[in-house]
Design an enzyme around this catalytic site. Sequence first.
Site, PDB file in Angstrom:
ATOM      1  N   GLY A  12       0.773  -1.232   0.000  1.00  0.00           N
ATOM      2  CA  GLY A  12       0.000   0.000   0.000  1.00  0.00           C
ATOM      3  C   GLY A  12       0.807   1.288   0.000  1.00  0.00           C
ATOM      4  O   GLY A  12       0.315   2.322   0.460  1.00  0.00           O
ATOM      5  N   HIS A 109       0.758   1.020 -13.146  1.00  0.00           N
ATOM      6  CA  HIS A 109       1.512  -0.147 -13.608  1.00  0.00           C
ATOM      7  C   HIS A 109       3.007   0.190 -13.551  1.00  0.00           C
ATOM      8  O   HIS A 109       3.410   1.280 -13.975  1.00  0.00           O
ATOM      9  CB  HIS A 109       1.091  -0.495 -15.045  1.00  0.00           C
ATOM     10  CG  HIS A 109       1.752  -1.730 -15.543  1.00  0.00           C
ATOM     11  ND1 HIS A 109       1.321  -2.994 -15.193  1.00  0.00           N
ATOM     12  CD2 HIS A 109       2.843  -1.906 -16.339  1.00  0.00           C
ATOM     13  CE1 HIS A 109       2.111  -3.892 -15.766  1.00  0.00           C
ATOM     14  NE2 HIS A 109       3.038  -3.262 -16.463  1.00  0.00           N
TER      15      HIS A 109
HETATM   16  C1  GAR Z   1       3.423  -1.192  -7.446  1.00  0.00           C
HETATM   17  O1  GAR Z   1       4.722  -1.206  -7.994  1.00  0.00           O
HETATM   18  C2  GAR Z   1       2.399  -1.256  -8.561  1.00  0.00           C
HETATM   19  O2  GAR Z   1       2.763  -0.559  -9.717  1.00  0.00           O
HETATM   20  C3  GAR Z   1       2.372  -2.743  -8.828  1.00  0.00           C
HETATM   21  O3  GAR Z   1       2.394  -3.326  -7.555  1.00  0.00           O
HETATM   22  C4  GAR Z   1       3.144  -2.474  -6.657  1.00  0.00           C
HETATM   23  C5  GAR Z   1       2.295  -2.228  -5.443  1.00  0.00           C
HETATM   24  O4  GAR Z   1       2.987  -1.472  -4.500  1.00  0.00           O
HETATM   25  N1  GAR Z   1       1.178  -3.096  -9.569  1.00  0.00           N
HETATM   26  C6  GAR Z   1       1.179  -4.007 -10.529  1.00  0.00           C
HETATM   27  O5  GAR Z   1       2.162  -4.690 -10.815  1.00  0.00           O
HETATM   28  C7  GAR Z   1      -0.165  -4.169 -11.250  1.00  0.00           C
HETATM   29  N2  GAR Z   1       0.007  -4.852 -12.494  1.00  0.00           N
HETATM   30  P1  GAR Z   1       2.219  -0.821  -3.250  1.00  0.00           P
HETATM   31  O6  GAR Z   1       1.299  -1.893  -2.650  1.00  0.00           O
HETATM   32  O7  GAR Z   1       3.336  -0.465  -2.303  1.00  0.00           O
HETATM   33  O8  GAR Z   1       1.443   0.376  -3.733  1.00  0.00           O
END
Ligand code: GAR
Length: 206
Positions: A12, A109
């Site tokens: 998050g 993304h």
């Molecule tokens: C982020 O890097 C986001 O771009 C990626 O997951 C991570 C979540 O981080 N999303 C994807 O890969 C979707 N295809 P967070 O939970 O710390 O925000």
Amino acid sequence: MKRIGVLVSGGGSNLQAIIDAIKEDRLQAEIGVVISNKAGVYALERAEQNGIPTVVIDHKSFNSVVEFSQAILECLKRYQVDLVCLAGFLRILDRVVIDAYPNRILNIHPALLPAFGGKGMYGHHVHEAVIASGTKYTGATVHIVTPETDVGPIITQGIVGVADDDTPESIAAKVLKVEHQIYPEAIRLLLEDQVVIDGLRVIAKK
Ligand code: GAR
């Protein structure tokens, strides 16, 4: 005040970036609900620390993507959200949700779409593919969610360089920093009605 629903599956940090932008008045909105498909993730704790309602809707307790998506949709409606932000949400949503919020669901993304997107391209898989490809630049993309994965209109992107000694972990860290800058800004552009969506193009209003 516009209400945002944030969908998460993990740490998050992007949710935190949105919370911080609201606190610092860079974004005029409130987060109505944070929905996670996994219990116990840190994103839920971040929401609770900030007094934001949380709901866990576990995809494993549904027989199909459609039923899971219907439960998400009911929850978003119950909390009366105007805009949905996928922030590290790693499940596919059926079009029952997408059709209910036309041009009002955003995703972040961790690469420069339309490269390195699509099914199976999430988290470290993306950064591994980036290194293997030999590209010298990667980054992050905020786009509008359409029924096909990772191909909706692009609102904004941020770029980072790929160094010779980068690893998937070091790229992830650099890309995350950029994500935290561009996601709140993309949300603001959409909520303040500052862009026109023309096919795949998102154009700034004059
Ligand atoms: C982020 O890097 C986001 O771009 C990626 O997951 C991570 C979540 O981080 N999303 C994807 O890969 C979707 N295809 P967070 O939970 O710390 O925000």
